[in-house]
Design a protein around this motif. Structure first.
Motif, PDB file in Angstrom:
ATOM      1  N   LYS A 322       0.811  -1.207   0.000  1.00 58.04           N
ATOM      2  CA  LYS A 322       0.000   0.000   0.000  1.00 58.04           C
ATOM      3  C   LYS A 322       0.855   1.273   0.000  1.00 58.04           C
ATOM      4  O   LYS A 322       0.366   2.342  -0.301  1.00 58.04           O
ATOM      5  N   GLU A 367      -6.967   2.190  -8.501  1.00 54.00           N
ATOM      6  CA  GLU A 367      -6.653   2.381  -7.089  1.00 54.00           C
ATOM      7  C   GLU A 367      -5.172   2.630  -6.833  1.00 54.00           C
ATOM      8  O   GLU A 367      -4.794   3.478  -6.032  1.00 54.00           O
ATOM      9  N   ARG A 368      -4.329   1.851  -7.530  1.00 55.72           N
ATOM     10  CA  ARG A 368      -2.892   1.966  -7.274  1.00 55.72           C
ATOM     11  C   ARG A 368      -2.361   3.304  -7.784  1.00 55.72           C
ATOM     12  O   ARG A 368      -1.604   4.001  -7.110  1.00 55.72           O
ATOM     13  N   GLU A 371      -3.370   6.105  -5.441  1.00 57.07           N
ATOM     14  CA  GLU A 371      -2.508   6.245  -4.262  1.00 57.07           C
ATOM     15  C   GLU A 371      -1.172   6.908  -4.611  1.00 57.07           C
ATOM     16  O   GLU A 371      -0.667   7.746  -3.870  1.00 57.07           O
ATOM     17  N   GLU A 397     -11.729   8.623  -3.800  1.00 57.61           N
ATOM     18  CA  GLU A 397     -10.945   7.408  -4.096  1.00 57.61           C
ATOM     19  C   GLU A 397     -11.137   7.105  -5.570  1.00 57.61           C
ATOM     20  O   GLU A 397     -11.997   7.685  -6.220  1.00 57.61           O
ATOM     21  N   ALA A 398     -10.321   6.186  -6.077  1.00 60.90           N
ATOM     22  CA  ALA A 398     -10.421   5.861  -7.498  1.00 60.90           C
ATOM     23  C   ALA A 398     -11.793   5.292  -7.816  1.00 60.90           C
ATOM     24  O   ALA A 398     -12.327   4.492  -7.054  1.00 60.90           O
ATOM     25  N   THR A 400     -13.730   2.875 -10.149  1.00 62.43           N
ATOM     26  CA  THR A 400     -13.443   1.806 -11.112  1.00 62.43           C
ATOM     27  C   THR A 400     -14.718   1.153 -11.641  1.00 62.43           C
ATOM     28  O   THR A 400     -14.661   0.156 -12.344  1.00 62.43           O
TER      29      THR A 400
END
Length: 830
Positions: A322, A367-368, A371, A397-398, A400
């Motif tokens: 993470k 998501e990655r 971050e 947040e992402a 998707t």
RNA sequence: GCCGGGGUGGCGAAACCGGUAGACGCAGGGGACUUAAAAUCCCCCGGGAGCAAUCCCAUGCGGGUUCGAGUCCCGCCCCCGGCACCA
């Protein structure tokens, strides 16, 4: 062959002990029948039979690695389950070829040899002898004339031959690539042998090394390995594990022009629809262009980062999952969709092994990337909006999920899937994209820097390169080397044996050097099923005629721990042999069934916990038949079961009662069976005949127990016609006692020969009297014993007469009557 | 996170196409035989209430469909296995 007449007349009753007859003594019975099978060569095929089989059935189980400890319960469970199936097929008139062998090459054997200080060439034969003894003792239907031991030159000669076929077919290649190095086993490992970044054998974190290695091009077969799964009859769990491992994803390769050069950076993405939101690029630290795109002022930092990444093993990298790290290279690309200038970073969250080793980062919708962008303060432009959502608000947040494209020029408003297609083809027109399917599956690294394996049959020549050893020179014998300890040099201990590796080039005759790596054990086991029926033939790895007769394997039973190792490799090798024209089928195993796991009193068995079941004493006390029966009774074979030490009492008692029911054969009633018992008999035949072929062992056994209870109920004397049909149904589980009782009942020859399996007669199974449940509003209030086929009116009338039904009907309106003939009457009242 | 498989008595489990939940077995309790034990045989054995007939509750949790749900549908929880910074 013995029969009832040969046996001693019943001894006078032993008043002290039991009522009559002789006691069931498994060790005597089992020794007798094992000797008989052995003497008569039962279950062994002659070459002639293999060449002209009548009704062949190839029943395969996963051959064991012959450890020093001997067979463990897991082996016995698997073998028994497979043997029960083979014996059942045999009873159905099939010629069942059921071989067993020994998978004795490999690191596990070698490590053990190192530990005890005995050479594997001395150790393995001892272990094999012990295994053979145990395998005979459990009463498997094995063809001992067609066994294989992968460590014998007669076998590995053909393993080497197999390598050469793949080499000549362009499916084996030596290449330098990042490989998994286990610093404890001191060898490279295949991806399949690395579990969570750890060596599957010793749990040591695996390092990445770049060493030239031999690979098999299994990834060329990814699509076929995947699609064939749809039409082979395999356990769902196994198919799914292979699907996951092959890891197909559909997407596109996009090309990002690198600023100031003619180069483009290729990325693989499953979301080409989000390309307008690609606000930066990320290269894996190992990416070949990472250096080229780095600007002088960023060089120090970038190189430091790459060095740090290189030092980390896979486990350490995973720990940082993470916590995103990375470095800016100073270089820029052009987004092919927007023409925008976007920065190129390197970061270890991008893996060199997957895709192109580079990604376009779309922080708003991954998501990655999200971050990473957060951490390094990069812009997060959004290009997908969920239904009815305001796309101008910043994302927490992402996102998707599904939606429509926004901020994507002419593609705005398109739904995601449509956007993928349209953007890919749009970029493709300018040569900046093409649709691509990517797989997680990597080529199979088959070379090992260890001693205990088949030497890879290649000679390295300075002039000619890697030259295959001519087939007629096989086998390349593995020399006996006393010091076979692996080291950290990255080469096999065979590289220390000059007199062995020095040779001449088969092509030009110049001084040359043998390949000193040996092949992976999984190569030995990737083709052993092809060898079995041809074991003993020395003209070919597998005789074409015999192979046509017997393969593919009809039924294969084994553990799911091999779902992505052995089972995938065996499929690949078979497919490769098919393409190279050696076999006419692509899939080696028509049917595969994964058996479950045996646990002990709720806990996994392990040496360290000291709760491992040692089979030999149990077999000594209760016999192989009772042990087999108990194991199969524990639970559904495909789900495994919980072993409780006391549990064997039930199945053992069943065998004792079965014995006592039959054994003073003179006491059996001749003539017609009792009608009630006969009905139950046919219900049992039906159930067992239906469940046994589907590996419904526990329920088949329960049905047989239930039937025996009926036969013996009230201490009645059984009729021959009642008990005789039970013997063939018990036989797959308990072959010894079945043979003995069958003989005592006066039959010549084995219960497994001829047509002993009882026929099911539905007319005889039909119940004359049925129990009909009477419900009021769905709740059972009474049951009625009625003749089968009683019409609704009569059932209703009788039901009303039941006091406990009448009280609910009293004063209520009968609104509806549901009648399920011979089962149930439901009265709906309001 | 994604993909499978599961969750039913004290325990292992069974239950066909939606039709009497718990077959079969283990463990436990009681009894017979025995000087005694082992072995064997018989009976009981999901929870609760009741003298009993019988009634209520019960298949991970919450809803739903149905005359009727362990079984079908929706939403959760937990356990096991595969994959996993896989783009």
């Amino acid at each position: 062959m013995a029969n009832g007449k040969d046996t001693e007349a019943r001894p006078a009753r032993d008043a002290d002990d039991r009522e009559n007859g002789e006691r069931y003594d498994p060790s005597t019975v089992e020794a007798k029948w094992q000797a008989t099978w052995d003497r008569e060569g039962t279950n062994r095929f002659t070459d002639q039979e293999l060449r002209a089989p009548e009704n062949p059935f190839y029943n395969l189980m996963m051959f064991p690695y012959p450890s020093a400890e001997g067979l463990h319960v897991g082996n016995i469970y698997a073998f028994t389950g497979a043997d029960v199936h083979g014996r059942y097929q045999r009873l159905q008139g099939k010629q069942v070829f059921e071989p067993i062998g020994f998978d004795a090459f490999g690191i596990h054997s070698e490590n053990f040899a190192l530990k005890v200080g005995t050479h594997p060439m001395d150790l393995i034969p001892r272990n094999v002898a012990n295994f053979t003894r145990q395998l005979r003792r459990i009463g498997g239907m094995f063809d001992w004339d067609h066994t294989v031991d992968t460590t014998t030159p007669e076998y590995y000669r053909w393993t080497q031959w197999l390598f050469l076929q793949l080499f000549k077919g362009g499916l084996a290649e030596r290449k330098e690539a990042p490989v998994n190095w286990c610093p404890s086993c001191m060898t490279v490992l295949a991806n399949e042998q690395v579990v969570g970044g750890l060596c599957e054998r010793c749990d040591t974190p695996v390092e990445q090394r770049r060493i030239a290695q031999w690979f098999f091009r299994i990834s060329d077969f990814a699509e076929r390995l995947l699609t064939n799964l749809e039409h082979i009859d395999w356990s769902r769990t196994t198919r799914k594990a292979q699907e996951n491992w092959i890891g197909r994803s559909e997407g596109a390769v996009l090309r990002f022009p690198v600023e100031g050069t003619q180069e483009t950076l290729e990325v693989f993405t499953t979301r080409p629809d989000t390309v307008f939101g690609a606000s930066y690029m990320v290269l894996s630290p190992e990416h070949p262009l990472a250096d080229a795109v780095t600007t002088p002022e960023r060089r120090t930092e970038t190189e430091a980062y790459r060095e740090r990444a290189a030092k980390m093993d896979v486990v350490a990298r995973q720990k940082t999952e993470k916590d995103k790290t990375g470095a800016f290279t100073g270089g820029y690309c052009r987004n092919p969709a927007t023409g925008e200038r976007i920065p190129i970073w390197i970061a270890d969250y991008v893996l060199m092994e997957y895709g192109t080793g580079a990604i376009m980062a779309v922080p708003a919708h991954d998501e990655r990337d999200f971050e990473f962008a957060r951490k390094f303060d990069l812009p997060i432009p959004r290009v997908i909006a969920a239904e009815g959502e305001d796309a101008s608000t910043p994302l927490p947040e992402a996102y998707t999920g599904p939606g429509r494209l926004v901020n994507s020029g002419e593609f705005d408003g398109l739904e995601v899937e449509e956007g993928k297609r349209r953007i890919t083809s749009h970029l493709a027109e300018r040569g900046l994209a093409e649709a691509r399917v990517n797989y997680r599956l990597h080529d199979w690294c088959i070379s090992r820097q260890r001693y205990w394996g088949p030497p890879i049959p290649i000679v390295h020549c300075d002039a000619c390169g890697a030259v295959p050893v001519p087939e007629e020179e096989l086998p390349i014998i593995l020399p006996r080397v006393e010091d076979f300890k692996p080291d950290d040099s990255g080469v096999s201990p065979l590289a220390r044996v000059r007199e062995w590796y020095e040779t001449s080039c088969p092509s030009c005759g110049a001084a040359a050097r043998r390949e000193t790596d040996v092949s992976d054990t999984f190569l030995d086991s990737a083709w052993y099923f092809l060898r079995y029926p041809s074991a003993g033939q020395d003209e070919a790895a597998f005789d074409p005629e015999i192979t046509r007769n017997w393969l593919p394997v009809d039924c294969y039973i084994g553990g799911n721990e091999h779902a992505v190792l052995h089972l995938l490799y065996a499929r690949f090798i078979t497919m490769a042999l098919h393409d190279l024209g050696h076999v006419d089928f692509e899939e080696p195993f028509t049917q595969f069934r994964a058996h479950g796991l045996i646990v002990r009193e709720g806990a996994k068995m392990s040496k360290s916990k000291g709760n491992v079941i040692v089979p030999d004493p149990i077999i000594e006390d209760y016999g192989a038949d009772a042990f087999r029966l108990y194991l199969m009774f524990l639970g559904p074979f495909e789900e495994g079961g919980d072993y409780r030490d006391a549990g064997i009492q039930g199945p053992f008692g069943f065998l004792k009662r079965l014995w006592e029911t039959v054994v003073p054969v003179e006491d059996l009633t001749e003539g017609a069976p009792d009608p009630e018992v006969e009905r139950k008999l046919h219900q049992t035949i039906e159930q067992v005949s239906r469940q046994l072929p589907e590996l419904g062992y526990n329920t088949s056994i329960a049905a047989l127990m239930e039937y025996l209870n009926v036969v013996r109920s009230g201490g009645r004397q059984a009729a021959r016609a009642e008990i005789e049909p039970v013997i063939p149904m018990v036989a797959p589980f308990c072959p010894h006692i079945a043979e003995e009782l069958w003989a005592r009942l006066g039959h010549e020859g084995s219960v497994f020969d001829g047509r002993s399996w009882p026929d099911f007669d539905p007319a005889k199974a039909r119940e004359e009297t049925v129990t009909v449940a009477v419900q009021v509003n769905g709740k059972v209030r009474a049951t009625l014993e009625l003749p089968a086929g009683t019409p609704e009116e009569v059932v209703l009338e009788q039901a009303r007469a039941e006091p406990n039904v009448a009280r609910y009907l009293d004063g209520a309106e009968l609104r509806r009557v549901i009648h399920v003939p011979d089962r149930l009457l439901n009265l709906v009242v309001g």
